[in-house]
Design a protein around this motif. Structure first.
Motif, short mmCIF file in Angstrom:
data_model
loop_
_atom_site.label_atom_id
_atom_site.label_comp_id
_atom_site.label_asym_id
_atom_site.label_seq_id
_atom_site.Cartn_x
_atom_site.Cartn_y
_atom_site.Cartn_z
N ALA A 30 6.71 39.84 60.61
CA ALA A 30 7.36 41.15 60.73
C ALA A 30 8.38 41.36 59.62
CB ALA A 30 8.03 41.27 62.10
N LEU A 31 9.09 40.31 59.23
CA LEU A 31 10.05 40.44 58.14
C LEU A 31 9.38 40.92 56.87
CD1 LEU A 31 12.15 37.18 58.61
CD2 LEU A 31 13.00 39.51 58.84
N ALA A 32 8.19 40.39 56.62
CA ALA A 32 7.50 40.74 55.38
C ALA A 32 6.68 42.02 55.49
CB ALA A 32 6.57 39.59 54.97
N ARG A 33 6.32 42.42 56.73
CA ARG A 33 5.37 43.52 56.87
C ARG A 33 5.95 44.76 57.52
NH1 ARG A 33 0.12 41.89 59.78
NH2 ARG A 33 -0.35 44.04 59.15
N ILE A 34 7.24 44.83 57.70
CA ILE A 34 7.83 45.98 58.39
C ILE A 34 7.49 47.28 57.65
CG2 ILE A 34 10.04 45.85 57.18
CD1 ILE A 34 9.46 46.72 60.92
N GLY A 35 7.31 47.20 56.35
CA GLY A 35 6.95 48.39 55.58
C GLY A 35 5.57 48.93 55.91
N ASP A 36 4.74 48.14 56.59
CA ASP A 36 3.39 48.58 56.94
C ASP A 36 3.35 49.46 58.19
OD1 ASP A 36 2.58 47.06 54.85
OD2 ASP A 36 1.52 45.55 56.01
N VAL A 37 4.43 49.47 58.96
CA VAL A 37 4.42 50.20 60.24
C VAL A 37 4.35 51.70 59.97
CG1 VAL A 37 5.67 50.69 62.37
CG2 VAL A 37 5.70 48.38 61.39
N ARG A 38 3.29 52.34 60.44
CA ARG A 38 3.11 53.77 60.21
C ARG A 38 3.67 54.62 61.36
NH1 ARG A 38 -3.07 54.11 57.71
NH2 ARG A 38 -2.68 52.77 55.89
N ASP A 39 3.72 54.04 62.55
CA ASP A 39 4.25 54.76 63.71
C ASP A 39 5.47 54.01 64.21
OD1 ASP A 39 4.83 56.10 66.01
OD2 ASP A 39 2.92 55.73 67.02
N PRO A 40 6.67 54.32 63.73
CA PRO A 40 7.86 53.58 64.13
C PRO A 40 8.10 53.58 65.63
CG PRO A 40 8.32 54.93 62.21
CD PRO A 40 6.98 55.35 62.71
N GLY A 41 7.64 54.62 66.32
CA GLY A 41 7.83 54.65 67.77
C GLY A 41 7.01 53.62 68.51
N ALA A 42 5.99 53.07 67.85
CA ALA A 42 5.11 52.07 68.47
C ALA A 42 5.34 50.69 67.88
CB ALA A 42 3.65 52.48 68.29
N VAL A 43 6.52 50.46 67.31
CA VAL A 43 6.77 49.18 66.66
C VAL A 43 6.72 48.02 67.65
CG1 VAL A 43 9.29 49.27 66.90
CG2 VAL A 43 8.27 48.01 64.98
N GLY A 44 7.11 48.27 68.92
CA GLY A 44 7.04 47.20 69.91
C GLY A 44 5.62 46.72 70.13
N ALA A 45 4.68 47.65 70.24
CA ALA A 45 3.27 47.28 70.40
C ALA A 45 2.76 46.55 69.16
CB ALA A 45 2.43 48.53 70.65
N TRP A 46 3.24 46.97 67.99
CA TRP A 46 2.84 46.31 66.74
C TRP A 46 3.32 44.86 66.73
CZ3 TRP A 46 6.08 44.80 62.50
CH2 TRP A 46 5.40 44.49 61.32
N LEU A 47 4.55 44.62 67.14
CA LEU A 47 5.09 43.26 67.18
C LEU A 47 4.33 42.40 68.19
CD1 LEU A 47 8.88 44.13 67.02
CD2 LEU A 47 7.59 42.90 65.27
N ARG A 48 4.03 42.96 69.34
CA ARG A 48 3.29 42.19 70.36
C ARG A 48 1.87 41.89 69.89
NH1 ARG A 48 6.31 45.81 73.43
NH2 ARG A 48 4.56 47.25 73.71
N MET A 49 1.28 42.80 69.11
CA MET A 49 -0.05 42.55 68.57
C MET A 49 -0.04 41.36 67.62
SD MET A 49 -2.35 44.96 66.07
CE MET A 49 -1.16 44.66 64.75
N ILE A 50 1.01 41.26 66.80
CA ILE A 50 1.12 40.12 65.89
C ILE A 50 1.18 38.83 66.68
CG2 ILE A 50 2.55 39.00 64.14
CD1 ILE A 50 3.45 41.78 63.25
N VAL A 51 1.99 38.80 67.75
CA VAL A 51 2.08 37.61 68.59
C VAL A 51 0.73 37.29 69.21
CG1 VAL A 51 3.14 36.60 70.65
CG2 VAL A 51 4.52 38.00 69.11
#
Length: 323
Positions: A64-85
Motif C-alpha cells: 500500500a505504501l508503494a501503490r497508494i497512487g493506483d487507487v482510483r476510487d478513494p472511497g473504496a480504499v478499505g476494500a482495496w487494502l483488504r483485497m491486497i491482504v
C-alpha cells in the motif's frame, strides 16, 4: 444514523487517500491505521492466528505504501487494502501446499508489484530512501521480498543469503518495523530519483551483457566493478573477478545467453533478473532464469550473489560457467 456514519467514513477515506496520493505521509499513516483491524480480520479468516497472518498484513502495508497512487476510487480504499491482504493470504496458501512443486509456485503479478508502481507516482523516491536507511542485513531480504519477481518466497531468500527460513522471517519482521520509522524520518528529506536510477541500471545491465557477448566482460569488471569484488555463496566468498570472467566466458562459449527482464535499483543494492537461453542443441543446459543480486559501494559492485529459481544440475558455480 448508520447511513450517516458510513458516509462520514467514506468522506474521511477520500480525504486521507487524496492527501496520501499527494505525498502527505501523516495522512497515509492514518489511513492504514483506520483499516488495519479490517485487514487483520481478513488474514485471520483465511489463515487463522499465527505469524503467517501477521506477515500477510505487514506485506500488504508495504504494498500500500508503494501503490497508494493506483487507487482510483478513494472511497473504496478499505476494500482495496483488504483485497491486497486476501491476495497475500492466497499466495501464502499456494506456497504452503506440499504437493505443489517448488518451481511451479505462483509468483506475484509483476504489474501488481511495488517496483513498477514506484516508476509512476511521487512516493517512489521516498520509499526507496527509507529502504536505504535499513542495515544491509535487513535491506537485502526486504528488497528481494518486495521488489523482485522471482526471489520473493522465504525459501528463495534463505537460499540467497545462506540462512535458515526462520532467520529470513525474523529479518523481514525487523525490516518492516524499522522501515516505518525510516519512512517518517525520510519523509521531508531530499530524495534521489528512483526512476532515473532504475533506468540507468537497466541500461547498465544491457550494456554489461552486450560487452560480455563481444568478449569484453573482463573490461567491464575492471572499469565498473570493485577491484575486490566478491562472488558470494550465502555468506561465504567463493571467488573474485577472475572466477566471474572465466565463468561468463565459459557460458558464452557454450552458447548461453542472458536477457534482463526486471531491475530493482537502490544506491547500495541492485538486482538484475535475467532470462537464460540455453543453446539450441542443448535446451536443458542451464536453468531458465538467474538473478544477479549486487551489493554496491561507491557505485561499484562489491559483492555478487547469483540465484536460480530452480536447482542446478551440477554443483554451485561449476567451472564451465557462472549461470
Amino acid at each position: 444514523m448508520a447511513g450517516q456514519a458510513a458516509a462520514d467514513t467514506s468522506a474521511e477515506d477520500i480525504r486521507l487517500t487524496r492527501a496520501a496520493q499527494a505525498g502527505d505521509v501523516a495522512a497515509l499513516g492514518l489511513l492504514l491505521e483506520r483499516h488495519r483491524a479490517g485487514m487483520r480480520a481478513v488474514a485471520l479468516s483465511i489463515l487463522g492466528p499465527g505469524p503467517d497472518a501477521d506477515d500477510a498484513v505487514q506485506d500488504a502495508v508495504l504494498v500500500a505504501l508503494a501503490r497508494i497512487g493506483d487507487v482510483r476510487d478513494p472511497g473504496a480504499v478499505g476494500a482495496w487494502l483488504r483485497m491486497i491482504v486476501r491476495n497475500n493470504c492466497r499466495m501464502l496458501l499456494r506456497r504452503s501446499r506440499p504437493a505443489e512443486p517448488f518451481d511451479g509456485l505462483s509468483l506475484p503479478d509483476p504489474d501488481a508489484g511495488p517496483e513498477e508502481t514506484l516508476e509512476h507516482h511521487a512516493l517512489r523516491d521516498w520509499v526507496w530512501e527509507a529502504v536505504e536507511e535499513l542495515p544491509v542485513t535487513l535491506r537485502i531480504p526486504l528488497v528481494l521480498r518486495h521488489f523482485t519477481e522471482g526471489v520473493t518466497a522465504y525459501e528463495r531468500i534463505a537460499q540467497v543469503l545462506g540462512v535458515p527460513v526462520g532467520t529470513v522471517r525474523s529479518r523481514l519482521n525487523q525490516a518492516r518495523a524499522r522501515l516505518a520509522g525510516a519512512l517518517n524520518a525520510t519523509a521531508d528529506a531530499a530524495h534521489s530519483d528512483a526512476r532515473v536510477r532504475t533506468a540507468a541500471s537497466w541500461n547498465e545491465a544491457r550494456d554489461t551483457l552486450a560487452a560480455a557477448e563481444a568478449g569484453h566482460f573482463g573490461r567491464v569488471l575492471t572499469e565498473r566493478w570493485s577491484p575486490e569484488v566478491a562472488l558470494m555463496s550465502g555468506a561465504a566468498r567463493i571467488g573474485g573477478a577472475d572466477l566471474l570472467a572465466r565463468g561468463m566466458d565459459g557460458d558464452l562459449a557454450a552458447g548461453v545467453r542472458q536477457r534482463p527482464v526486471n531491475v530493482a535499483a537502490g544506491r547500495t543494492l541492485a538486482v538484475w533478473e535475467m532470462d537464460l537461453v540455453s543453446p539450441a542443441d542443448d535446451p536443458g543446459h542451464c536453468p531458465p532464469a538467474v538473478a544477479w543480486i549486487m551489493s554496491l559501494s561507491g557505485g561499484r559492485v562489491a559483492q555478487l550473489r547469483l540465484f536460480h529459481p530452480v536447482v542446478l544440475r551440477d554443483s554451485v558455480l561449476p567451472e564451465r560457467g557462472i549461470v
